[in-house]
Design a protein around this motif. Structure first.
Motif, PDB file in Angstrom:
ATOM      1  N   PRO A  63       0.831  -1.206   0.000  1.00  5.48           N
ATOM      2  CA  PRO A  63       0.000   0.000   0.000  1.00  5.48           C
ATOM      3  C   PRO A  63       0.868   1.259   0.000  1.00  5.48           C
ATOM      4  O   PRO A  63       1.984   1.260   0.495  1.00  5.48           O
ATOM      5  N   ALA A  64       0.331   2.334  -0.567  1.00  2.00           N
ATOM      6  CA  ALA A  64       1.044   3.601  -0.559  1.00  2.00           C
ATOM      7  C   ALA A  64       1.138   4.111   0.870  1.00  2.00           C
ATOM      8  O   ALA A  64       0.306   3.782   1.720  1.00  2.00           O
ATOM      9  N   LYS A  65       2.148   4.887   1.125  1.00  2.00           N
ATOM     10  CA  LYS A  65       2.322   5.436   2.478  1.00  2.00           C
ATOM     11  C   LYS A  65       1.122   6.288   2.849  1.00  2.00           C
ATOM     12  O   LYS A  65       0.575   7.003   2.029  1.00  2.00           O
ATOM     13  N   ARG A  66       0.693   6.113   4.074  1.00  2.00           N
ATOM     14  CA  ARG A  66      -0.413   6.867   4.642  1.00  2.00           C
ATOM     15  C   ARG A  66      -1.705   6.651   3.862  1.00  2.00           C
ATOM     16  O   ARG A  66      -2.515   7.558   3.712  1.00  2.00           O
ATOM     17  N   ALA A  67      -1.857   5.434   3.313  1.00  2.00           N
ATOM     18  CA  ALA A  67      -3.073   5.103   2.572  1.00  2.00           C
ATOM     19  C   ALA A  67      -4.193   4.788   3.553  1.00  2.00           C
ATOM     20  O   ALA A  67      -3.959   4.237   4.616  1.00  2.00           O
ATOM     21  N   SER A  68      -5.394   5.158   3.184  1.00  2.00           N
ATOM     22  CA  SER A  68      -6.544   4.919   4.030  1.00  2.00           C
ATOM     23  C   SER A  68      -7.476   3.934   3.330  1.00  2.00           C
ATOM     24  O   SER A  68      -7.915   4.186   2.204  1.00  2.00           O
ATOM     25  N   ALA A  69      -7.764   2.823   3.984  1.00  2.00           N
ATOM     26  CA  ALA A  69      -8.665   1.835   3.401  1.00  2.00           C
ATOM     27  C   ALA A  69     -10.062   2.424   3.222  1.00  2.00           C
ATOM     28  O   ALA A  69     -10.738   2.165   2.229  1.00  2.00           O
ATOM     29  N   VAL A  70     -10.484   3.240   4.174  1.00  2.00           N
ATOM     30  CA  VAL A  70     -11.807   3.854   4.089  1.00  2.00           C
ATOM     31  C   VAL A  70     -11.859   4.813   2.910  1.00  2.00           C
ATOM     32  O   VAL A  70     -12.822   4.816   2.132  1.00  2.00           O
ATOM     33  N   GLN A  71     -10.816   5.611   2.746  1.00  4.20           N
ATOM     34  CA  GLN A  71     -10.769   6.560   1.632  1.00  4.20           C
ATOM     35  C   GLN A  71     -10.766   5.819   0.297  1.00  4.20           C
ATOM     36  O   GLN A  71     -11.461   6.209  -0.645  1.00  4.20           O
ATOM     37  N   ALA A  72     -10.007   4.714   0.207  1.00  8.01           N
ATOM     38  CA  ALA A  72      -9.968   3.926  -1.026  1.00  8.01           C
ATOM     39  C   ALA A  72     -11.345   3.345  -1.332  1.00  8.01           C
ATOM     40  O   ALA A  72     -11.786   3.325  -2.487  1.00  8.01           O
ATOM     41  N   LEU A  73     -12.050   2.869  -0.318  1.00  2.67           N
ATOM     42  CA  LEU A  73     -13.392   2.331  -0.500  1.00  2.67           C
ATOM     43  C   LEU A  73     -14.355   3.406  -0.986  1.00  2.67           C
ATOM     44  O   LEU A  73     -15.135   3.195  -1.915  1.00  2.67           O
ATOM     45  N   LEU A  74     -14.296   4.583  -0.371  1.00  6.73           N
ATOM     46  CA  LEU A  74     -15.172   5.672  -0.786  1.00  6.73           C
ATOM     47  C   LEU A  74     -14.891   6.106  -2.222  1.00  6.73           C
ATOM     48  O   LEU A  74     -15.814   6.375  -3.001  1.00  6.73           O
ATOM     49  N   GLU A  75     -13.610   6.150  -2.608  1.00  6.67           N
ATOM     50  CA  GLU A  75     -13.255   6.515  -3.980  1.00  6.67           C
ATOM     51  C   GLU A  75     -13.754   5.467  -4.979  1.00  6.67           C
ATOM     52  O   GLU A  75     -14.240   5.803  -6.057  1.00  6.67           O
TER      53      GLU A  75
END
Length: 96
Positions: free
Chosen positions: A78-90
């Motif tokens: 995963p990219a540094k400081r990646a957010s699973a929630v943010q990825a899901l929302l996107e």
């Protein structure tokens, strides 16, 4: 797996033998209890399941493994400081 009573076997022996030629196993029953098994000639020691695997293999629905472990590629980092929630929302936004 098909079952047939002794009387049905006597009456339909030719049809049952044809099914066995196709790779099927037929269990012969006497008053509902299995007493015999018709299996294709050359089946590996008559082991349960061996004829079903051979039939699936002949039909092209199954390919037996070679015994070696399957090596999978490592998962992407995963990219540094990646957010699973943010990825899901996107992902949800892009699907609309």
């Amino acid at each position: 797996m098909k079952t047939a009573s002794i009387s049905a076997t006597k009456n339909q022996l030719s049809a049952l033998i044809e099914r066995v030629r196709q790779g099927e196993t037929i269990f012969i029953t006497d008053h509902g209890r299995p007493v015999a098994r018709l299996i294709p000639a050359g089946v590996e020691n008559g082991q349960p399941g061996a004829d079903e695997l051979a039939l699936l293999e002949r039909k092209g629905l199954l390919r037996r493994g070679h015994g070696k472990a399957c090596r999978l590629a490592p998962p992407p980092a995963p990219a540094k400081r990646a957010s699973a929630v943010q990825a899901l929302l996107e992902e949800r936004e892009s699907a609309r």
